[in-house]
Scaffold this motif. Structure first.
Motif, PDB file in Angstrom:
ATOM      1  N   TYR A 316      -3.952   6.850  17.675  1.00  0.00           N
ATOM      2  CA  TYR A 316      -2.438   7.055  17.623  1.00  0.00           C
ATOM      3  C   TYR A 316      -2.466   8.323  16.617  1.00  0.00           C
ATOM      4  O   TYR A 316      -1.395   8.970  16.813  1.00  0.00           O
ATOM      5  N   ARG A 317      -3.247   8.462  15.601  1.00  0.00           N
ATOM      6  CA  ARG A 317      -3.015   9.494  14.793  1.00  0.00           C
ATOM      7  C   ARG A 317      -3.408  10.840  15.472  1.00  0.00           C
ATOM      8  O   ARG A 317      -2.581  11.872  15.052  1.00  0.00           O
ATOM      9  N   LYS A 318      -4.157  10.968  16.376  1.00  0.00           N
ATOM     10  CA  LYS A 318      -4.346  12.145  17.083  1.00  0.00           C
ATOM     11  C   LYS A 318      -3.334  12.415  18.031  1.00  0.00           C
ATOM     12  O   LYS A 318      -3.235  13.645  18.180  1.00  0.00           O
ATOM     13  N   ASN A 319      -2.789  11.569  18.483  1.00  0.00           N
ATOM     14  CA  ASN A 319      -1.507  11.757  19.405  1.00  0.00           C
ATOM     15  C   ASN A 319      -0.247  11.586  18.737  1.00  0.00           C
ATOM     16  O   ASN A 319       0.918  11.505  19.247  1.00  0.00           O
ATOM     17  N   ALA A 320      -0.160  11.841  17.320  1.00  0.00           N
ATOM     18  CA  ALA A 320       1.133  11.947  16.501  1.00  0.00           C
ATOM     19  C   ALA A 320       1.834  10.859  16.698  1.00  0.00           C
ATOM     20  O   ALA A 320       3.004  10.894  16.450  1.00  0.00           O
ATOM     21  N   MET A 321       1.391   9.412  16.925  1.00  0.00           N
ATOM     22  CA  MET A 321       2.184   8.513  16.822  1.00  0.00           C
ATOM     23  C   MET A 321       1.655   7.715  15.329  1.00  0.00           C
ATOM     24  O   MET A 321       1.046   6.619  15.162  1.00  0.00           O
ATOM     25  N   ILE A 322       2.448   8.244  14.235  1.00  0.00           N
ATOM     26  CA  ILE A 322       1.933   8.086  13.010  1.00  0.00           C
ATOM     27  C   ILE A 322       2.313   6.418  12.451  1.00  0.00           C
ATOM     28  O   ILE A 322       1.538   5.682  12.013  1.00  0.00           O
ATOM     29  N   ASN A 323       3.532   5.833  13.010  1.00  0.00           N
ATOM     30  CA  ASN A 323       3.873   4.598  12.554  1.00  0.00           C
ATOM     31  C   ASN A 323       2.882   3.584  13.402  1.00  0.00           C
ATOM     32  O   ASN A 323       2.543   2.478  12.599  1.00  0.00           O
TER      33      ASN A 323
END
Length: 616
Positions: A316-323
């Protein structure tokens, strides 16, 4: 000890297992359906659960208690595979209740299933409490394969409890029995589990590698080959042989797709994620994570769940889905804290600290850095404890191997058993004495070392205080001279200012002469101050200028004077009074001097210059 005695007592009936036959079920229809459940458990546990319910309903209508118990046991197996452990416990308890009074062998098999569920929940001692009674009953039923399975579960529990010597003893007996029964599956499992224990306990596992692979191929069971390559890959990863590890992981991935086992697919995919992430190739790990993501429902054990959520947070972090990344990271941390999986906790806390630091949440980042240090301390302590106990463990393991061999000899007499037992006690006591002496020696050595360090610290502190006092006295003497000159300088400044005021009210010729006279007087006064100051300063700090110029040879005589003043810890205002310069000029002078000396903005200029003062 009671369990071990019980364990020894059941050895003798195992010789009869060679010629034994399995207990026959009631009805060919039930047998075929139950066999179908066994084949479905690996591929589709939910379908197996539905089929088990159908069999139970049919058996219940016929009041067939035997097949009712078997159906419930199969259902419990299916439920544990999809991680419904509470439901699985309820179902298997009902199966135990059905078979407890009359169906002794079925009762033992149900105990085994419940022990397996408890083992997956991390309740290893509770599992052992069920496995030993099950082993006793199964040995009387002459069910060789189930006896091997029970021994296997016992060794796994001992392994997780870090009772490695008991685990190795159980595996030695299990491999001997598997050879007698010509059962390659459990022979492989004994080699494989021993390989894992040897790897963890610091022993060389290489001799078992070829046995694992050859036994797996002889069994014609791809699932065994899968296990062998997966464990070999983990071993090669541990010893940093990345090329061999990658080959074994990819071989395992190839085999698991031939088997089409969803749970194993998810685990192998996660193993590849671990490997590629460790060598910094997330681009190669990402496709395998996406595959495990599609198989998430088949990840049952908590350790694998924690690992999955850890990689989900990276994804998720690599795909900018921070929450979503934050939620996954917290889930992984919560699971691993319960499991005490310290190696993975290190990575999770490190990832969490970086995550929160990048988002400016320094309070949480600081918390995770502290937890990281605490977990690392626990790992270091465990490693030290392992080093201290390694000698004792090695001796104890060798003795228990000898004990296991003597148990397998039919014609061993009582006197020889007594001699071995006495020898075990003597060697154990001797080992304990040696360890106690070593501990006493090293603890005394460590204590003496600490005392010496403390004495050195005290003497060093006393010397520093003495030198500081001497330096302070020197600086007071110089400061007294300087302040005396300041008073004269202030009086001279008053005369100069009065001359300039008289000049302002006089004619231009008189004004010019008065200004020249004021300038001459100011210059003469400064020269006198510097000459007097330099005289006293060199008396108390004879090596200051030579030390300073040896390190900074480009300093002018003006730079050296002001360096001496600054080394006395004088304020900018005091320097202004001494030199007759404005405060702004003093600040500019300090800045230029700092640049010439090559000091950072944060460095203390006065402290640096005072380090060149004379020391006895």
């Amino acid at each position: 000890m009671k369990r071990l005695v019980l364990f020894f007592q059941i050895i003798s009936p195992f010789v009869l297992l060679i010629s034994s036959a399995s207990v026959c079920g009631q009805g060919q229809g039930f047998k075929s359906k139950l066999s179908k459940i066994d084949s479905l458990l690996g591929a589709d546990p939910e379908e197996a659960i539905l089929l088990a319910d159908q069999i139970y309903n049919i058996a219940s209508s016929k009041q067939d208690t035997l097949n009712m118990a078997r159906a419930m046991r199969a259902k419990a197996n299916g439920l544990q595979l999809i991680s419904f452990f509470d439901s699985a416990i309820q179902v298997i308890d009902y199966a135990i209740q059905l078979s407890e009074n009359e169906l002794k062998c079925e009762y033992a098999l149900s105990l085994n299933v419940k022990a397996q569920i408890l083992r997956k929940q991390g309740k290893f001692i509770e599992a052992l409490d069920l496995l030993f009674p099950a082993l006793t009953r199964l040995s009387k039923c002459y069910n060789g394969e189930e006896v091997l399975n029970t021994l296997y579960l016992i060794s796994l529990c001992y392994d997780r409890l870090e009772l490695y010597s008991r685990a190795i003893y159980t595996l030695n007996f299990m491999s001997s029995l598997a050879e007698i029964l010509d059962n390659n599956v459990y022979l492989f499992r004994s080699y494989n589990t021993a390989f894992i224990i040897f790897s963890k306990s610091g022993k060389r596992p290489e001799p078992l590698m070829q046995k694992m692979i050859s036994t797996a191929k002889e069994s014609n069971d791809l699932s065994l080959e899968l296990t062998a390559y997966n464990n070999l890959a983990a071993y090669y990863t541990r010893v940093n042989n990345d090329s061999a590890a990658e080959y074994c992981y990819l071989k395992a991935y190839e085999i698991v797709h031939q088997l089409n086992n969803q749970q194993n697919k998810s685990i192998i995919a996660l193993n590849l994620c671990v490997f590629y992430n460790r060598i910094g190739r997330w681009d190669l790990a990402e496709p395998y994570f996406e595959e495990s993501q599609s198989l998430k429902e088949y990840i049952s054990e908590d350790n694998w769940k924690g690992l999955y959520y850890f990689f989900e947070s990276i994804y998720y972090r690599k795909n900018a889905m921070i929450n979503l990344a934050q939620q996954s990271l917290e889930k992984s941390l919560q699971i691993m804290e319960k499991q005490n999986n310290y190696p993975l906790l290190l990575n999770i806390h490190r990832q969490s600290a970086n995550f929160y630091r990048e988002r400016g949440n320094f309070e949480k980042a600081y918390y995770h850095m502290n937890r990281l240090q605490e977990v690392q301390a626990v790992l270091d302590k465990n490693e030290q404890d392992n080093e201290v106990n390694r000698l004792y463990y090695s001796v104890l393991l060798d003795l228990e191997k000898e004990k296991a061999k003597t148990i397998m000899l039919r014609n061993e007499n009582l006197e020889k058993q007594s001699d071995i037992f006495i020898l075990l006690i003597v060697v154990s006591v001797f080992s304990l004495l040696v360890i106690s002496m070593l501990f006493y020696f090293f603890s005394n050595r460590f204590r003496n070392r600490i005392l010496r360090i403390e004495e050195q610290k005290e003497s060093l502190l006393a010397a520093r205080l003495r030198l500081s006092k001497e330096l302070s006295e020197r600086n007071k003497e110089i400061a007294a001279v300087v302040l005396n000159q300041v008073m004269h300088n202030e009086q001279s400044l008053d005369v100069i200012q009065k001359l300039r005021k008289i000049g302002e009210q006089s004619s231009k010729e008189i004004q010019k002469e008065l200004y020249e006279l004021a300038s001459l007087l100011a210059s003469s006064q400064n020269k006198n101050i510097w000459a007097e100051f330099e005289k006293y300063f060199k008396q108390l700090n004879p090596d200051f200028f030579s030390r300073l110029t040896s390190k900074h040879d480009k300093l002018t005589s003006r730079d050296l004077r002001y360096s001496a003043l600054i080394s006395l810890q004088l304020s900018s205002k005091e320097m202004s009074l001494i030199t007759g310069m404005t405060l702004q000029s003093i600040h500019v002078l300090r800045s230029r001097l700092r640049n010439k000396l090559g000091l950072d903005k944060d460095a203390d200029l006065a402290v640096y210059l005072s380090s060149f003062s004379s020391e006895e």
